[in-house]
Design an enzyme around this catalytic site. Structure first.
Site, PDB file in Angstrom:
ATOM      1  CB  CYS A 244     -10.742  65.457  34.702  1.00  0.00           C
ATOM      2  SG  CYS A 244      -8.989  65.082  34.510  1.00  0.00           S
ATOM      3  CG  HIS A 317      -2.079  64.424  31.767  1.00  0.00           C
ATOM      4  ND1 HIS A 317      -1.779  64.893  33.005  1.00  0.00           N
ATOM      5  CD2 HIS A 317      -2.572  65.476  31.072  1.00  0.00           C
ATOM      6  CE1 HIS A 317      -2.067  66.174  33.074  1.00  0.00           C
ATOM      7  NE2 HIS A 317      -2.567  66.555  31.916  1.00  0.00           N
ATOM      8  CE1 TYR A 330      -3.141  67.202  27.307  1.00  0.00           C
ATOM      9  CE2 TYR A 330      -1.702  68.087  28.998  1.00  0.00           C
ATOM     10  CZ  TYR A 330      -2.965  67.755  28.554  1.00  0.00           C
ATOM     11  OH  TYR A 330      -4.053  67.949  29.368  1.00  0.00           O
TER      12      TYR A 330
HETATM   13 MN   LIG Z   1      -8.397  66.859  32.918  1.00  0.00          MN
END
Ligand SMILES: [Mn+2]
Length: 355
Positions: A244, A317, A330
């Site tokens: 991420c 995001h 989102y």
């Molecule tokens: Mn993530």
């Protein structure tokens, strides 16, 4: 490489067909929202969820996430029963032809932001983290802060039920050190990974967000060294990571291109998010484009192509734009813009290498 979006199931404000209308979308990642950490996911329930996605012409690319029970993370006496349940869930997912499981091993706070509606100069909104805010705050007040800014949506990891148990949870982790937490993860993986090998399920641990200690809770997925330690402790292709970028890269000392090259085929799942550093341990989640944030998204995508990344990729995001009302981070609009931008980067890199 499979391309998708995160989808929060039937309660999501975004219908599946809207994802389908973004060219290049293979599917979504999602979870069974009715399941509590520690529950067994039954085959019938998984199948129903999967079919609800497939009937819209999309694939269920993986599960994000199967939550790990606190007894496992804290190493409590009753952890073995919860590990057995987790293993059964993995077997049931594999029986439904699902082969990617994202999870995390973070005590209490899965992710933390201090402002979910930071207004950008262009009138869009971003999520922001500011360490200075957290430092003057009790951990329990963090729930209040986040829950006061959710647009009426239930945010994963910040459910009110969890707040009720908050003090109990804090007590549970009171004497758990980083080494304890790491040992508890290894204990869990040593039981789970052999089953994953048997049924071909790839586990992908998500990093801390932010990638440093908050509220004195132990953190073991903060940087490349942490990830290497986890991978080496249980050395199997099934023991992998979720990269991420917006979480791991929030520490400016982390070189994300290096992380991609070092971890290579152990990266099973990618969340591509860009952030803009606003100061020391203070950042906002920007649009995905390099020009809006601090990351070189071209360099990240090129590294992924160079190492032959073959897992699942999704935009993470986005900002809130065009007056969309959605769960913070989102909404569809900015994630769709990000998706299309990332897809474009990928096409350009692949084609330039073919010539
Ligand atoms: Mn993530």
């Amino acid at each position: 490489m499979k391309w998708g979006f995160r989808w929060y199931g039937e309660k999501d404000s975004i219908p599946l067909k809207h994802f389908k209308q973004v060219p290049g979308t293979d599917g979504v990642v999602g979870t069974l929202l009715n399941k509590l950490p520690g529950d067994v996911w039954e085959i019938d329930e998984i199948r129903m969820f999967k079919e609800s996605i497939e009937k819209e012409g999309l694939q269920l690319l993986g599960i994000e996430s199967v939550a790990v029970h606190d007894a496992i993370k804290a190493g409590s006496k009753d952890r073995d029963a919860y590990i057995e349940n987790y293993i059964q869930t993995i077997r049931n997912l594999a029986a439904c032809d699902i082969h990617l499981v994202c999870y995390s091993f973070k005590p209490i706070f899965g992710w933390a932001k201090t402002n979910l509606h930071y207004e950008n100069p262009d009138g869009s909104y971003s999520l922001v983290f500011d360490q200075a805010v957290v430092e003057h705050m009790k951990a329990s007040d963090m729930f209040q802060l986040v829950n006061s800014q959710t647009n009426g949506f239930k945010l994963p990891g910040w459910e009110e039920e969890r707040l009720k148990k908050f003090h109990e949870l804090m007590a549970m982790y009171e004497h758990v050190t980083e080494d304890d937490l790491f040992d508890n993860l290894v204990y869990f993986l040593k039981r789970v990974i052999p089953v994953c090998e048997e049924v071909d399920v790839k586990m992908a641990i998500h990093p801390d967000d932010p990638p440093w200690q908050i509220f004195n809770l132990p953190r073991i997925t903060k940087n490349l060294a942490d990830y290497k330690r986890i991978i080496e402790a249980v050395n199997s292709p099934c023991n992998g990571v979720t990269l991420c970028t917006g979480s791991l890269g929030a520490n400016p000392d982390t070189n994300l291109v290096e992380v991609i090259h070092e971890l290579k085929d152990r990266i099973h799942f990618i969340h591509l998010r860009n952030i803009e550093f606003l100061g020391e341990r203070r950042f906002r989640e920007s649009a995905h484009l390099s020009i809006d944030g601090s990351f070189d998204m071209y360099a990240l995508m090129k590294a992924l192509v160079d190492v032959g990344f073959d897992g699942v990729i999704r935009p993470d995001h986005g900002r809130s734009i065009w007056d969309e009302v959605a769960m913070p981070g989102y909404g569809l609009y900015d994630r769709a813009l990000g998706f299309t931008y990332l897809k474009g980067l990928h096409e350009a890199i692949v084609k330039s290498q073919e010539r």
